[in-house]
Each structure stands twice: as C-alpha cells, then as structure tokens.
Design a protein around this motif. Structure first.
Motif, PDB file in Angstrom:
ATOM      1  N   UNK A 145      34.735  86.357 -27.625  1.00  0.00           N
ATOM      2  CA  UNK A 145      33.370  86.235 -27.138  1.00  0.00           C
ATOM      3  C   UNK A 145      32.581  85.382 -28.125  1.00  0.00           C
ATOM      4  N   UNK A 146      31.514  84.779 -27.642  1.00  0.00           N
ATOM      5  CA  UNK A 146      30.586  84.058 -28.513  1.00  0.00           C
ATOM      6  C   UNK A 146      29.169  84.535 -28.219  1.00  0.00           C
ATOM      7  N   UNK A 147      28.354  84.545 -29.264  1.00  0.00           N
ATOM      8  CA  UNK A 147      26.974  84.994 -29.117  1.00  0.00           C
ATOM      9  C   UNK A 147      26.117  84.297 -30.161  1.00  0.00           C
ATOM     10  N   UNK A 148      24.819  84.358 -29.960  1.00  0.00           N
ATOM     11  CA  UNK A 148      23.903  83.800 -30.953  1.00  0.00           C
ATOM     12  C   UNK A 148      23.577  84.854 -32.002  1.00  0.00           C
ATOM     13  N   UNK A 149      23.178  84.394 -33.164  1.00  0.00           N
ATOM     14  CA  UNK A 149      22.800  85.265 -34.263  1.00  0.00           C
ATOM     15  C   UNK A 149      21.534  84.716 -34.892  1.00  0.00           C
ATOM     16  N   UNK A 150      20.659  85.587 -35.336  1.00  0.00           N
ATOM     17  CA  UNK A 150      19.438  85.141 -35.994  1.00  0.00           C
ATOM     18  C   UNK A 150      19.664  84.826 -37.466  1.00  0.00           C
ATOM     19  N   UNK A 151      20.715  85.403 -38.020  1.00  0.00           N
ATOM     20  CA  UNK A 151      20.980  85.155 -39.445  1.00  0.00           C
ATOM     21  C   UNK A 151      22.462  84.876 -39.652  1.00  0.00           C
ATOM     22  N   UNK A 152      22.817  83.628 -39.818  1.00  0.00           N
ATOM     23  CA  UNK A 152      24.164  83.262 -40.231  1.00  0.00           C
ATOM     24  C   UNK A 152      25.252  83.519 -39.227  1.00  0.00           C
ATOM     25  N   UNK A 153      26.431  83.869 -39.733  1.00  0.00           N
ATOM     26  CA  UNK A 153      27.650  83.976 -38.926  1.00  0.00           C
ATOM     27  C   UNK A 153      28.289  85.347 -39.055  1.00  0.00           C
ATOM     28  N   UNK A 154      28.795  85.842 -37.936  1.00  0.00           N
ATOM     29  CA  UNK A 154      29.577  87.073 -37.903  1.00  0.00           C
ATOM     30  C   UNK A 154      30.850  86.779 -37.119  1.00  0.00           C
ATOM     31  N   UNK A 155      31.997  87.153 -37.682  1.00  0.00           N
ATOM     32  CA  UNK A 155      33.284  86.954 -37.014  1.00  0.00           C
ATOM     33  C   UNK A 155      33.954  88.314 -36.838  1.00  0.00           C
TER      34      UNK A 155
END
Length: 349
Positions: A136-146
């Motif tokens: 899945x892909x999503x937006x983030x308000x702070x940086x990157x999460x994998x």
C-alpha cells in the motif's frame, strides 16, 4: 471532536518498554482459528493446516526513529527493510517466499526517490528469490514510514521457536556481533562533524565492512540451508536484532532455563574492535556485541549430539551452553568471573 487524554491512571510508555507493552496490549487476545498454530510472542506467527506451515512476520521502519536520511541511501533502505523481515522468517528455521511492502511518504520525496527505494527492495527480493506480492502507499505529514510483511514456509517438524532450549544444549551464533552498531557509531560521528562544518568531507573508505553491516544487513538464509544440509534442527532460535544479551534472555525466559556464554568465544570482527578503540578508551567491543543490535545474525541452540556436525563451521560459532531452570543468564569472562546479562535499550522485564 473531543480528544480523549486518559489522564486518570495514565501509564507512560517508557515505564513498560517494547516487549512488556506488546504483552499488555495483546493480553486477552485468544486464537480461535484451528489454523493458528502460534500467535503473538515469537519472531513470526505460524499458521496452516497441512504438514507444511506458513510463517508470517511484519516490521515497521520510521524515519527519525529507525533510520536517518542524512546518511541512509534510499536504495540501501529499501534493501534493509526487506532483509530484516526475511531474517525473522529465517529465525523460525523457515524459507522466505513473499513480501508485501507499504510506504507512507511526505511531499519531500519525489517519484524518483521512491523508485530508488524500490530498486533496493527489488534487489533484495531478487537476491533471496522472494516475490513482492502487494502492499500500500499513503501520504505522511512527517517523513517516511515503511512497513513490510514477509511470508515463508517450513515443514511442521522443522519449525523452531524461541522456546525449546534444554539444559546442557549448545548455544550457537552465526557470523559476528557488534559490527552493525559500530557502523552506526561511525555514521553518527561523521554526522556531528558535518553539522559543525558543512564543508567537511567524510572519509569512510576504511569502514566498508561495519557500514555495510548497518546499512545493508543480510538475512542468514544461507545458515538455514546449511542446517538443513547437516540435518540439524535447532531446539530454539531467534535473530539478533536487539543485541546478543537481549536475545539470550528471550530464549531463557521462554525456555525456562539459564545460560552461560563465554566472552572469549564471542565472534567479533577486527573492525568492530578498531571502531571501539577510536570512539573511547572505555568502549569495549564485547559491549557492542552484547547490546548493539541490528546484526541480524541467528542465535540458536542445538543438541550436543550435533556437535560433530557443526564444530568445523566457519560461519557458526559455539559460544556457550544452556543451564538448568532457575539459573541466571551469565557471561563468563577470561578471568572466570560470571557477569549477569541484562538487556539494554528499551526497558525489559
């Protein structure tokens, strides 16, 4: 919308630590499906109804917590995100087969940056013959999460849990210990220097091994194949993600036993020793090995009858033995002093 603070009776996260928090949050959850063989509490969940079982694990990497973009190449990060999950599959004596990868990113990252991340994911998948089957892909308000979920399989009679170690069995570990943490120390040192002087150009050529161990760890799929070739089924196993001391304590707790490991038998690379001497005269390589973490080597126990099969291995080291129920987990120094092992980092009970 009203924000719930739960101030009354509030418990701070740091008072529990990671594993106690997991135990508290999952307390009361029951496994009601016949196909659920093992739920929370090991490197992987085990599910299935046939002779071959499926093992499943998931892990999350958060920018600013698990990785620093100042010195982490995106291709290396993609590779590492998959590799550390494949390591959990190996820790069950299983073979990795598929992964699912989910990514949340801020607009600080471009399409080209994500392509670089996925180039690393693809490289790891190709190297270990693993299929990317979703995510899945999503937006983030702070940086990157994998977030990566890995799936593997293993014959029912070959599954290895953290529990199962018996008194007098041999404690083994693959590879060497403390090198990944040594790589992190080098990177953090160079980061501090760069922040003080942006014109500074770091010279990292002589640290290739420890840097690669931290930035691009390898799951020990080769050790699982080696054990199968030698017809050895470990009695317990875990991967070394939080440091040798922490992982030994997991095995001892779940197997209701103690252990003795010998300082002089711990496999430590010369670059790890060198980095420690550079950082501080008081920094001991054995401390990196016990508490550094992120080596992703395999720690396991075997019956004494398997000693002859493994004694000449260059990649597997016998570092101690299991002791009886009620005894402590200790490291014995060359001076024959027993030091009780304690987990560092997140508080563990």
């Amino acid at each position: 919308m009203e924000q719930l603070e739960y101030q009354e009776g509030r418990t701070e996260l740091e008072t529990l630590g990671e594993f106690a928090l997991i135990d508290r949050l999952t307390d009361g959850f029951e496994c009601n499906q016949k196909s659920t063989i093992k739920g929370v509490g090991d490197d992987c969940a085990v599910i299935g109804t046939g002779k071959k079982k499926t093992v499943v694990t998931t892990d999350m990497l958060v920018e600013g917590v698990h990785f620093d973009m100042m010195y982490t190449p995106l291709k290396h990060l993609g590779y590492k995100a998959v590799a550390i999950n494949l390591s959990d599959i190996c820790a069950m004596n299983a073979t990795p087969r598929q992964v699912l990868v989910s990514v949340a990113v801020s607009n600080r990252f471009s399409v080209e940056a994500l392509e670089e991340l996925y180039a690393g994911i693809r490289l790891c998948c190709e190297r270990y013959d693993v299929d990317l089957v979703g995510g899945d892909t999503s937006s983030s308000r702070i940086g990157m999460v994998i977030s990566v979920t890995a799936i593997g399989d293993v014959d029912e009679d070959k599954i290895t849990y953290r529990k199962g170690a018996q008194c007098h069995e041999l404690i083994c570990v693959s590879g060497d210990l403390g090198s990944a943490y040594s790589g992190l120390l080098v990177l953090e040192r160079e980061k501090v220097t760069y922040q003080a002087n942006p014109d500074f150009k770091p010279d990292l050529d002589s640290y290739d091994y420890v840097l690669e161990r931290f930035l691009k760890p390898e799951p020990r799929v080769d050790i699982i194949k080696y054990l199968a070739e030698k017809e050895i089924v470990p009695t317990s196993m875990i991967d070394v993600s939080d440091g040798l001391a922490s992982e030994l304590l997991h095995i001892c707790k779940q197997s209701n036993c103690g252990c003795e490991v010998y300082e002089e038998r711990l496999p430590i690379d010369y670059q790890t020793t060198r980095v420690c001497s550079e950082m501080s005269k008081n920094m001991l390589p054995v401390s990196n090995a016990l508490n550094g973490g992120e080596d992703y080597e395999l720690l396991f126990t075997i019956s004494q009858k398997d000693y002859e099969k493994i004694k000449d291995s260059k990649e597997v080291h016998i570092i101690g033995h299991i002791t009886e129920e009620g005894s402590a987990a200790v490291m014995v120094t060359p001076q024959n002093t027993a030091i009780q092992l304690r987990a560092q980092g997140w508080k563990e009970e």
